[in-house]
Each structure stands twice: as C-alpha cells, then as structure tokens.
Design a protein around this motif. Structure first.
Motif, PDB file in Angstrom:
ATOM      1  N   ARG A 196       0.851  -1.191   0.000  1.00  0.00           N
ATOM      2  CA  ARG A 196       0.000   0.000   0.000  1.00  0.00           C
ATOM      3  C   ARG A 196       0.886   1.241   0.000  1.00  0.00           C
ATOM      4  O   ARG A 196       2.081   1.162   0.270  1.00  0.00           O
ATOM      5  CB  ARG A 196      -0.936   0.009   1.209  1.00  0.00           C
ATOM      6  CG  ARG A 196      -0.228  -0.048   2.539  1.00  0.00           C
ATOM      7  CD  ARG A 196      -1.230  -0.060   3.687  1.00  0.00           C
ATOM      8  NE  ARG A 196      -0.563  -0.122   4.977  1.00  0.00           N
ATOM      9  CZ  ARG A 196      -0.212  -1.238   5.580  1.00  0.00           C
ATOM     10  NH1 ARG A 196      -0.459  -2.401   4.993  1.00  0.00           N
ATOM     11  NH2 ARG A 196       0.388  -1.211   6.758  1.00  0.00           N
ATOM     12  N   ARG A 197       0.285   2.354  -0.273  1.00  0.00           N
ATOM     13  CA  ARG A 197       1.028   3.617  -0.314  1.00  0.00           C
ATOM     14  C   ARG A 197       1.605   3.930   1.076  1.00  0.00           C
ATOM     15  O   ARG A 197       0.911   3.791   2.089  1.00  0.00           O
ATOM     16  CB  ARG A 197       0.096   4.750  -0.747  1.00  0.00           C
ATOM     17  CG  ARG A 197       0.713   6.143  -0.689  1.00  0.00           C
ATOM     18  CD  ARG A 197      -0.329   7.209  -0.922  1.00  0.00           C
ATOM     19  NE  ARG A 197      -0.783   7.188  -2.293  1.00  0.00           N
ATOM     20  CZ  ARG A 197      -0.165   7.821  -3.297  1.00  0.00           C
ATOM     21  NH1 ARG A 197       0.931   8.529  -3.039  1.00  0.00           N
ATOM     22  NH2 ARG A 197      -0.633   7.768  -4.518  1.00  0.00           N
ATOM     23  N   PRO A 198       2.853   4.359   1.142  1.00  0.00           N
ATOM     24  CA  PRO A 198       3.431   4.725   2.439  1.00  0.00           C
ATOM     25  C   PRO A 198       2.683   5.910   3.051  1.00  0.00           C
ATOM     26  O   PRO A 198       2.164   6.776   2.339  1.00  0.00           O
ATOM     27  CB  PRO A 198       4.881   5.120   2.092  1.00  0.00           C
ATOM     28  CG  PRO A 198       5.140   4.500   0.754  1.00  0.00           C
ATOM     29  CD  PRO A 198       3.825   4.475   0.037  1.00  0.00           C
ATOM     30  N   GLU A 199       2.602   5.898   4.363  1.00  0.00           N
ATOM     31  CA  GLU A 199       1.959   7.018   5.059  1.00  0.00           C
ATOM     32  C   GLU A 199       2.807   8.279   4.892  1.00  0.00           C
ATOM     33  O   GLU A 199       4.017   8.260   5.121  1.00  0.00           O
ATOM     34  CB  GLU A 199       1.795   6.696   6.540  1.00  0.00           C
ATOM     35  CG  GLU A 199       0.792   5.596   6.834  1.00  0.00           C
ATOM     36  CD  GLU A 199      -0.640   6.037   6.550  1.00  0.00           C
ATOM     37  OE1 GLU A 199      -0.886   7.272   6.503  1.00  0.00           O
ATOM     38  OE2 GLU A 199      -1.493   5.166   6.371  1.00  0.00           O
ATOM     39  N   ALA A 200       2.161   9.369   4.497  1.00  0.00           N
ATOM     40  CA  ALA A 200       2.883  10.624   4.287  1.00  0.00           C
ATOM     41  C   ALA A 200       2.528  11.668   5.325  1.00  0.00           C
ATOM     42  O   ALA A 200       2.925  12.833   5.221  1.00  0.00           O
ATOM     43  CB  ALA A 200       2.592  11.172   2.884  1.00  0.00           C
TER      44      ALA A 200
END
Length: 218
Positions: A144-148
């Motif tokens: 999943r997309r990394p937390e930003a």
C-alpha cells in the motif's frame, strides 16, 4: 522433473493414458494359450510384444509430458523475470517521486507488485520452494502507499517533511532490494537445489562467529 502426484494432478489425461497402457500390458496372461501366434514366437512372444508396445507408448507420452513441462517452466521463469524487472523499475520510480511529492502516483507500482506476486504464486515444483514463493508474494514491499502524514500532539495531523519521506523511501528501497534478491534466487533454482542452498545458508549463519565471542553461535 516433477513427481508422480503432481503429474497426476496437473496432467491427468497423460497420466491416465500411461496407466491404461501399463495395465493393458500387465493384463496379458502368459499362461493363456496363444492361438494366433506362429511357431517361432508362441505365447511368450505375444507377451513380449505387448510389453514392448506398452513401454513404447509410455515412453512417448512421458517424453511429450517432459517437453510440455520444460516449456511451461521456461515460460513461468521468463514471466517471473519480466515481473521482477517491472516491479524493480516501478518501485524505484515511485519511491523517488514520493520522497519529493507525497501525492505521487502509486498505481504503476501497485500493479507491478500484483503481477510479481501472481508469478511467485505460480512457481512450479511445489515443496519448500513453492511455499517460499507464496510467502514472498504475500510480504512483497509496497503493498500500500506509504503514510505521508503523522499525528502531532501539538499541531495535529501534518505532512511528513521531505527529509523524513526521503529516509522512509530509503528504508523501503532496502526492503525492495532484499525481496528482489529472494525472487532471483527462487527463479534461478530448482526445488531441490533451492532447499539445499537455503539449508546451507541457515547452517552457515548459525556457525558464523558472533562479534565479541571467540566461537560459533551455540
């Protein structure tokens, strides 16, 4: 090559034809009178002919199966190599882009990861190597997309700084690199060879001296 249970499960028609040929040959009774045999061969000649015919059929079918199996293994290996390359490129691009822009497009690396996971799940041979393929498919980085963002007690939710995203991207690059090395290892080995090399590395790691100790790990 493949073992009999996998052959019977994956190529039942071939397996059934070989079994039928062998059963037909075994059903010939050497003690039965041979009314059609000539004086030079007799009943024993008929039995030998039936057995040779069955062996010929079995050999032909096994050869055809081996060719198809080899072709399938080569195709799966090529597909795995391509999926590995696509995932490596898309992961490298995404992590570079994400470090600069937290809204960077994630779709390309997500699709590439799905293709690589599917290829790993189709590794031929079964056994420990097949199990390793399934497990690696499940834990490939960038699921999943990394937390930003982060939740700050004083400022609330805020976007991570570029320096922080760069550090996270670098850590993810290391995870991706490690996973790609495992993929390459699985692609370049047969089931038995993979098992032996994996066991060898485990033994070597256990015997490697621990810093501060004079001997091997107990």
């Amino acid at each position: 090559m493949v073992d009999v249970p996998h052959w019977a499960a994956d190529h039942f028609d071939d397996f059934r034809r070989v079994c039928a040929a062998v059963v037909a040959a075994a059903a010939v009774d050497p003690a039965a009178p041979d009314t059609a045999a000539d004086s030079s061969g007799g009943g024993d000649g008929l039995v030998r002919t039936a057995l040779l015919t069955a062996m010929g059929v079995a050999f032909t079918l096994l050869t055809q199966f081996a060719e198809r199996w080899t072709t399938r293994r080569r195709r799966l290996a090529d597909e795995l190599a391509q999926a590995r390359s696509d995932y490596a490129k898309s992961a490298r691009t995404f992590l570079s882009d994400w470090a600069a822009d937290p809204e960077a497009d994630f779709s390309a690396v997500s699709k590439a990861r799905e293709r690589l996971a599917a290829s790993l799940s189709e590794l031929p041979g079964g056994g420990p190597r097949g199990t390793a393929g399934f497990r690696l498919a499940e834990r490939l980085p960038l699921a999943r997309r990394p937390e930003a963002t982060e939740d700050s007690a004083t400022a609330g939710v805020r976007t991570l700084s570029r320096a922080r995203r760069t550090d996270i991207a670098e850590a993810l690059r290391t995870e991706v690199s490690d996973a790609l090395a495992e993929v390459q290892q699985l692609r370049g080995s047969t089931g038995t060879w993979w098992y032996l090399t994996t066991a060898g590395r485990a033994v070597t790691a256990r015997l490697r001296p621990v810093p501060g100790r004079g001997g091997a790990t107990p």
